[in-house]
Design an enzyme around this catalytic site. Structure first.
Site, mmCIF file in Angstrom:
data_model
loop_
_atom_site.group_PDB
_atom_site.id
_atom_site.type_symbol
_atom_site.label_atom_id
_atom_site.label_comp_id
_atom_site.label_asym_id
_atom_site.label_seq_id
_atom_site.Cartn_x
_atom_site.Cartn_y
_atom_site.Cartn_z
ATOM 1 N N THR A 193 32.941 109.545 17.936
ATOM 2 C CA THR A 193 33.298 109.548 19.360
ATOM 3 C C THR A 193 33.851 108.196 19.786
ATOM 4 O O THR A 193 34.875 108.105 20.474
ATOM 5 C CB THR A 193 32.076 109.915 20.214
ATOM 6 O OG1 THR A 193 31.657 111.247 19.902
ATOM 7 C CG2 THR A 193 32.386 109.827 21.696
ATOM 8 N N ARG A 242 35.071 118.056 20.382
ATOM 9 C CA ARG A 242 34.406 117.935 19.089
ATOM 10 C C ARG A 242 34.938 118.995 18.134
ATOM 11 O O ARG A 242 34.812 120.189 18.381
ATOM 12 C CB ARG A 242 32.888 118.064 19.240
ATOM 13 C CG ARG A 242 32.142 117.898 17.916
ATOM 14 C CD ARG A 242 30.664 117.710 18.110
ATOM 15 N NE ARG A 242 30.348 116.413 18.706
ATOM 16 C CZ ARG A 242 30.287 115.268 18.028
ATOM 17 N NH1 ARG A 242 30.575 115.261 16.725
ATOM 18 N NH2 ARG A 242 29.982 114.149 18.633
ATOM 19 N N LYS A 292 36.859 114.382 25.577
ATOM 20 C CA LYS A 292 36.911 114.546 24.128
ATOM 21 C C LYS A 292 36.733 116.019 23.761
ATOM 22 O O LYS A 292 36.247 116.834 24.551
ATOM 23 C CB LYS A 292 35.828 113.708 23.441
ATOM 24 C CG LYS A 292 34.402 114.239 23.636
ATOM 25 C CD LYS A 292 33.393 113.454 22.832
ATOM 26 C CE LYS A 292 31.998 114.079 22.980
ATOM 27 N NZ LYS A 292 30.962 113.354 22.244
#
Length: 316
Positions: free
Chosen positions: A228, A196, A194
């Site tokens: 998330t 952010r 991921k």
């Protein structure tokens, strides 16, 4: 129980959990006034004799985190000045745990600051559940009993159909925890990378693992905005996942998080009551109780017994 009197008190963060714990222990919840003045100052008065008692103060540091922390500090100080023999801070959710290192210039290590303040207030030991980073135990110069929510979650998850299940970590940092759950459930493991973008926005960029036609279980320690989890679920469903559910230890959901749970791609969220969680129609949330886990922890600490057996599960 031992001869030392067991006394349990709670602040305003999670009284429902404190009452459940007291019901498990078959002991009354201690009488105390924990109120706020009009300017926001907290005031505590313990309304019973605790001289020489073994005192446990139950308080999660969830929203409003600063208010709940101050209540905890003041309750500990009040118990210390009332001559309690030992004071244990029972913190089902330890706030500020994400600020556990200097990951950029000129920032604090606030989880260490909170540890210092707990000791300064007069806490003799801490009982907590699923710290965001286990090394936070080392920030304390007093004993820390760190329990896992995994026995509670696993007791629920072991009854679901795992024949078509794959388990994923929604970020690389959670791989160790996800691996332990995958080992317990005997299912394939994958992970998602991921990025952010902001405090509330997360982009899932890539994944490793089998998804086509699979039921997916995401494992994480906490969720606040559900950013998330939802970003991971969207990527999984784009890659052919049949369904996506998530299991997290701490459901510290804010309004944005509840909105995403009601309208987002997560089919079901399984969490615990370490913090208060709304259960309303239209919210696909299952809340499991950690009252027995914490109650047993309190009882063993009170009787100077080992707490190791509370988290002896394969993989943990």
């Amino acid at each position: 129980m031992s001869e030392s009197r067991l006394k349990i008190f709670c602040g305003n963060s999670n009284p429902a959990l404190a009452k459940e714990i007291c019901e498990y222990l078959k002991t009354p919840l201690g009488k105390a006034d924990v109120v706020s003045f009009p300017d926001g100052e907290s005031f505590v008065r313990i309304n019973e004799n605790i001289r020489g008692a073994d005192v446990f103060i139950i308080q999660s540091t969830s929203n409003p985190a600063n208010q709940n922390l101050m209540e905890l500090f003041i309750m500990i100080d009040a118990a210390r000045r009332a001559s309690a023999n030992r004071i244990t801070a029972v913190i089902p959710f330890y706030g500020y745990a994400r600020q556990d290192r200097k990951d950029q210039p000129r920032v604090p290590i606030t989880s260490k600051l909170v540890a210092n303040l707990l000791v300064s207030a007069g806490a003799n030991r801490v009982l907590t559940v699923d710290l965001h980073a286990q090394q936070i135990q080392g920030f304390f110069d007093i004993p820390v009993d760190h329990l896992y929510a995994s026995p509670v979650l696993f007791e629920y998850l072991k009854n679901i159909d795992t024949t078509n299940l794959s388990l994923f970590s929604p970020d690389v940092g959670g791989m160790k925890m996800a691996s332990a759950y995958a080992n317990m459930l005997d299912v394939p493991l994958g992970f998602i990378a991921k990025r952010r973008v902001s405090a509330e926005r997360v982009e899932a960029t890539s994944l490793v693992g089998e998804t086509e036609g699979r039921d997916i279980l995401l494992i994480d320690d906490m969720t606040e905005t559900a950013g998330t989890l939802c970003a991971a679920a969207e990527l999984l469903k784009k890659n052919g996942a049949k369904s996506v559910m998530a299991a997290v230890s701490h459901g510290v959901l804010n309004e944005r998080g509840y909105e995403r749970m009601a309208n987002g791609p997560i089919d079901r969220l399984i969490t615990t009551n370490t913090t208060p969680v709304k259960q309303e129609e239209g919210l696909p949330i299952t809340v499991l109780s950690v009252a027995e886990l914490l109650g047993e922890g309190i009882l063993r600490i009170h009787n100077n017994a080992s707490v190791t057996g509370l988290f002896e599960i394969k993989g943990f």
